[in-house]
Design a protein around this motif. Structure first.
Motif, short mmCIF file in Angstrom:
data_model
loop_
_atom_site.label_atom_id
_atom_site.label_comp_id
_atom_site.label_asym_id
_atom_site.label_seq_id
_atom_site.Cartn_x
_atom_site.Cartn_y
_atom_site.Cartn_z
N ALA A 1 0.85 -1.19 0.00
CA ALA A 1 0.00 0.00 0.00
C ALA A 1 0.88 1.24 0.00
O ALA A 1 1.78 1.35 0.83
N LEU A 2 0.62 2.15 -0.93
CA LEU A 2 1.39 3.39 -0.96
C LEU A 2 0.82 4.41 0.02
O LEU A 2 1.55 5.04 0.78
N TYR A 3 -0.49 4.59 -0.03
CA TYR A 3 -1.16 5.54 0.85
C TYR A 3 -2.18 4.78 1.69
O TYR A 3 -1.83 3.83 2.36
N THR A 4 -3.43 5.20 1.69
CA THR A 4 -4.45 4.49 2.46
C THR A 4 -4.90 3.23 1.72
O THR A 4 -4.65 3.07 0.52
N VAL A 5 -5.59 2.37 2.44
CA VAL A 5 -6.20 1.17 1.85
C VAL A 5 -7.66 1.13 2.30
O VAL A 5 -8.11 1.95 3.11
N GLU A 6 -8.43 0.19 1.79
CA GLU A 6 -9.83 0.07 2.15
C GLU A 6 -9.98 -0.12 3.66
O GLU A 6 -9.13 -0.74 4.31
N ALA A 7 -11.07 0.39 4.18
CA ALA A 7 -11.26 0.41 5.64
C ALA A 7 -11.34 -0.99 6.25
O ALA A 7 -11.13 -1.15 7.45
#
Length: 396
Positions: free
Chosen positions: A301-307
């Motif tokens: 993951a570079l930034y956010t991922v699914e909650a």
């Protein structure tokens, strides 16, 4: 008297049974912050969101605010807009997230960011009203103010014979506080009519020749004498909090509640999953963070991922470490652990603009993901790495 019953679990919430735990750092304070002295505290039972509030949830909030407030009070609508420029940096390229992260459907299940502490609290109030409104509609006490065209459940705002100037004014939107205070009554020349046989003549719409209700629903069930037992109305009065039908308010968790939930029932754990390592026995990372200097991609993951990414903790809560840091209701004081109450500790200080954030994020090193690590941000600030989740008190 209504039979006592268990509190209904609100949408997306998980029940967290209260208890006692050691709050604070039980291992070496490698950063020498000295702001989390270990102490034994107790928290009451509460409900917590299974995941962080997502872009989908926030877009729903924005849509409602725009539909209700934009024409008459546009500044109210603008207050709910996230700061998408929080993604921008002068020394890197993140325009994809500036332009698309909030609204593109590919990111709808990702945690909302760019939301300040103040905005998160406003969302909690809105969510309380919408959930309680839905409950009253389900119980047959109200109808939706807005209904889809052609639906049999047509609210007042869709009634072609209803004067438009009364249909959708913001002050007429359902509010839990207004409902419980009895503010939705029929307006008349002599004040407020509490029943249909009162002498004061109700105000009449010049176009429809009908009484103009202060609320937009045009339902008689707000007033005591209008309740209908034959059609399943709940007694001869409006619903009260004593009936156990309406839910308590949504709010941000206190710092103690957040840490208790993050531990997932594990005492003295370093991370929400327990042990002191950020990888499992197969070598896979257990959270979204920055594993190495300059290396954001090692955890896929570079930034956010699914909650709902990665495995949940012992309380079935997702991403209590990593992904985005989370706002809490607690004002930040580095020495607060020395003097706060040991029963549901919390610091409420509206003059203190520093609010505790917990959990670490996609841009943080593993230290920030530890359940005892404290950090703060200013209440009016919005960051690309801070989101939130809500809680609700458990009655009992």
């Amino acid at each position: 008297k209504f039979d006592a019953r268990e509190q209904e679990t609100g949408p997306g919430l998980v029940m967290i049974e209260g208890g006692t735990f050691t709050m604070g750092r039980t291992e070496q304070d490698v950063m020498s912050d000295w702001n989390a002295r270990a102490s034994r505290v107790t928290v009451a039972s509460f409900y917590m969101d299974r995941t962080e509030v997502t872009n989908f949830h926030w877009l729903e909030y924005m849509y409602w605010m725009r539909r209700v407030y934009y024409k008459t009070y546009p500044h109210v609508y603008k207050k709910c807009l996230p700061d998408t420029l929080a993604w921008r940096t002068a020394l890197g390229y993140r325009e994809k997230y500036v332009n698309y992260y909030l609204r593109h459907p590919s990111y709808r299940d990702y945690p909302v960011v760019g939301v300040s502490w103040l905005q998160a609290n406003d969302f909690c109030k809105w969510r309380t009203d919408r959930v309680n409104e839905a409950i009253l509609v389900r119980e047959g006490i109200l109808k939706w103010h807005f209904a889809e065209e052609g639906s049999a459940d047509v609210g007042a705002a869709n009634n072609a014979n209803y004067d438009k100037k009364y249909a959708s004014v913001p002050q007429n939107m359902f509010s839990t506080e207004n409902y419980l205070n009895g503010n939705y009554t029929v307006e008349s020349e002599g004040g407020y009519v509490v029943n249909k046989d009162s002498k004061p003549k109700p105000k009449v719409d010049s176009k429809t020749k009908r009484s103009v209700p202060r609320d937009p629903y045009q339902l008689e069930n707000y007033d005591p004498i209008y309740a209908d037992m034959d059609n399943g109305r709940l007694g001869t009065r409006p619903v009260k909090m004593e009936d156990g039908i309406l839910l308590p308010s949504y709010r941000l968790p206190t710092e103690a509640e957040w840490e208790y939930a993050a531990r997932g029932g594990l005492q003295s754990a370093t991370y929400p999953w327990g042990g002191p390592y950020t990888k499992n026995d197969r070598g896979c990372f257990l959270a979204n963070f920055k594993p190495n200097r300059g290396d954001y991609a090692a955890d896929n993951a570079l930034y956010t991922v699914e909650a709902k990414s990665f495995d949940p903790n012992g309380y079935n809560l997702y991403n209590m470490a990593g992904n985005v840091s989370e706002w809490t209701a607690t004002a930040y004081d580095p020495g607060s652990y020395e003097y706060v109450s040991t029963m549901s500790p919390n610091i409420v200080d509206y003059k203190n603009k520093r609010k505790v954030v917990r959990g670490g994020s996609w841009k943080d090193v593993a230290y920030m993901l530890q359940v005892s690590t404290r950090d703060y941000e200013y209440a009016d600030s919005a960051r690309s790495y801070i989101g939130f989740r809500t809680v609700q008190d458990y009655m009992g």
